[in-house]
Design a protein around this motif. Sequence first.
Motif, short mmCIF file in Angstrom:
data_model
loop_
_atom_site.label_atom_id
_atom_site.label_comp_id
_atom_site.label_asym_id
_atom_site.label_seq_id
_atom_site.Cartn_x
_atom_site.Cartn_y
_atom_site.Cartn_z
N ALA A 189 32.86 -43.25 31.83
CA ALA A 189 33.38 -44.27 32.74
C ALA A 189 32.70 -44.30 34.09
CB ALA A 189 34.88 -44.10 32.93
N GLN A 190 31.87 -43.31 34.42
CA GLN A 190 31.14 -43.33 35.68
C GLN A 190 30.01 -42.33 35.64
OE1 GLN A 190 33.40 -42.19 39.14
NE2 GLN A 190 34.05 -40.25 38.27
N PHE A 191 29.03 -42.53 36.52
CA PHE A 191 27.95 -41.56 36.70
C PHE A 191 27.29 -41.85 38.04
CE2 PHE A 191 26.15 -45.07 34.15
CZ PHE A 191 25.08 -45.46 34.95
N SER A 192 26.45 -40.92 38.48
CA SER A 192 25.73 -41.08 39.75
C SER A 192 24.23 -41.02 39.51
CB SER A 192 26.14 -40.00 40.75
OG SER A 192 27.48 -40.16 41.17
N LEU A 193 23.50 -41.79 40.31
CA LEU A 193 22.05 -41.79 40.30
C LEU A 193 21.58 -41.24 41.64
CD1 LEU A 193 21.51 -45.44 38.97
CD2 LEU A 193 21.40 -43.34 37.62
N VAL A 194 20.65 -40.31 41.60
CA VAL A 194 20.10 -39.75 42.84
C VAL A 194 18.63 -40.13 42.93
CG1 VAL A 194 19.65 -37.67 44.17
CG2 VAL A 194 21.73 -37.83 42.80
N LEU A 195 18.25 -40.78 44.03
CA LEU A 195 16.87 -41.18 44.20
C LEU A 195 16.38 -40.77 45.58
CD1 LEU A 195 16.47 -44.89 45.21
CD2 LEU A 195 18.75 -43.91 44.90
N THR A 196 15.07 -40.56 45.66
CA THR A 196 14.41 -40.33 46.93
C THR A 196 13.42 -41.48 47.11
OG1 THR A 196 14.62 -37.93 46.67
CG2 THR A 196 13.05 -38.73 48.32
N PRO A 197 13.82 -42.52 47.82
CA PRO A 197 13.03 -43.75 47.86
C PRO A 197 11.70 -43.60 48.60
CG PRO A 197 14.83 -43.87 49.42
CD PRO A 197 15.04 -42.61 48.65
N THR A 198 10.69 -44.33 48.12
CA THR A 198 9.42 -44.43 48.84
C THR A 198 9.34 -45.73 49.63
OG1 THR A 198 8.30 -45.48 46.95
CG2 THR A 198 8.30 -43.06 47.04
N THR A 199 10.36 -46.58 49.48
CA THR A 199 10.48 -47.82 50.22
C THR A 199 11.95 -48.20 50.31
OG1 THR A 199 9.91 -50.20 50.25
CG2 THR A 199 10.16 -49.15 48.11
N THR A 200 12.30 -48.99 51.32
CA THR A 200 13.68 -49.47 51.42
C THR A 200 13.84 -50.83 50.75
OG1 THR A 200 13.25 -50.50 53.57
CG2 THR A 200 14.06 -48.22 53.57
N HIS A 201 12.76 -51.37 50.21
CA HIS A 201 12.82 -52.65 49.51
C HIS A 201 13.10 -52.38 48.03
CE1 HIS A 201 11.37 -55.04 52.94
NE2 HIS A 201 10.63 -53.99 53.21
N VAL A 202 14.36 -52.51 47.65
CA VAL A 202 14.78 -52.14 46.30
C VAL A 202 15.72 -53.20 45.74
CG1 VAL A 202 14.59 -49.67 46.81
CG2 VAL A 202 16.80 -50.82 47.09
N SER A 203 15.92 -53.12 44.44
CA SER A 203 16.99 -53.88 43.78
C SER A 203 17.80 -52.88 42.96
CB SER A 203 16.43 -54.97 42.87
OG SER A 203 15.79 -54.40 41.74
N TYR A 204 19.05 -53.20 42.74
CA TYR A 204 19.90 -52.32 41.95
C TYR A 204 20.73 -53.17 41.01
CZ TYR A 204 23.14 -53.90 45.48
OH TYR A 204 23.87 -54.70 46.32
N GLY A 205 21.18 -52.56 39.95
CA GLY A 205 22.01 -53.30 39.00
C GLY A 205 22.72 -52.36 38.06
N ALA A 206 23.72 -52.87 37.39
CA ALA A 206 24.48 -52.10 36.43
C ALA A 206 24.99 -53.04 35.34
CB ALA A 206 25.65 -51.38 37.10
#
Length: 364
Positions: A125-142
């Motif tokens: 029912a849930q999970f977490s994603l951990v990222l270390t971005p190389t840019t602040t220009h991103v898109s996200y979705g689920a």
Amino acid sequence: MNLTDLRDELTMHADDLGPAPDFGAGVAQRVRSTKRRRAAAAGSVATLAVAALAVGVVSSLDRQAPAVPAGSVSSSAAPMIGADGMPFRTVPDAPGDIVKDGLRYRARVADDRLAVGFIGERGQAQFSLVLTPTTTHVSYGAECYLPGLTDDEAATYMVTVSLGGAKGFFGSSCSPGRPAERDLPAGGGVPGEPGQGWTELTVGQAARVRVQLVDAKTNKPASVDGAQLTGAVYELGSQTTVKDLSGTPVTALPHVVEHQGYRYRLERLSTSPLRSGRLSPTGAPAGPAVVLWGSAGDTVLATTPGSPSSLRLDGLRNTGESRPVGSWGPTPVPAGSARTLSLVAEGPRPNSGTAFIAVYTLER
């Protein structure tokens, strides 16, 4: 953007023809949705979605069902053509793809690159994603799939995305059953003001994004037997900023989009202020093309109450497609199917806003 569903579908060079298929600070900031299929604000941020969510696209179109090779059916060397008349081929698995349970997040879609993604277990029912971005220009979705439920039952749930444990600020409705396509949408929402990026992200600093199944009415955590959630963050490729007459950015368009396994590169962009009559004329593309068109702007929706405005794309032989003022998205244009393209404004003139037509041609 379900973008778009507005993000999944056009890569590799057009000369390498193969078989066949594939073309959306923090809570306080506006989110430019690139999810054409379905996007809703989560819980208490419903007002944010209505007031500040400008529907857009992504760099992707819905993939069409394959048809037959162009020319002779017996010619295996001929490119496959989709039901929309556009070139069509399968994108094979590549290093960095996330593949599980018949689903896939591609490592690269057009020039957008997968930063982090996850395909959950059934019933998770849930999970977490951990990222270390190389840019602040991103898109996200689920995405959220609820096998065994009806459409009405699935509509009582949604999947939310949140940053750093805060309340979900992006929500997507759930679908009954399993997805018809293997490839999952590449992103869905683009946070931050046009061209500025997501200011709550810091390059090189780890960030946690939570994906969670919730009750659509209460926004409280929910659990459904067999539910499957997926989520991803993509780092965006290079973009072109569209500005209004004052020089204020109103949206950003990708330099490369993808449709049905092929890459299309931005060739020309025409813009004009919204007004009654014909807008943003541009020449007809000679070969297959993807056209991103529509309008954007802060107060573009402030029109006469009860009299909604819309734009119509004029110049295509087989379509008179329209969309509301303040939204934009892609239209595939098969070779030889277009005359000079222009936008026709219908309804009352909005207070402000910028109309545009961006033509993407097949990359060779």
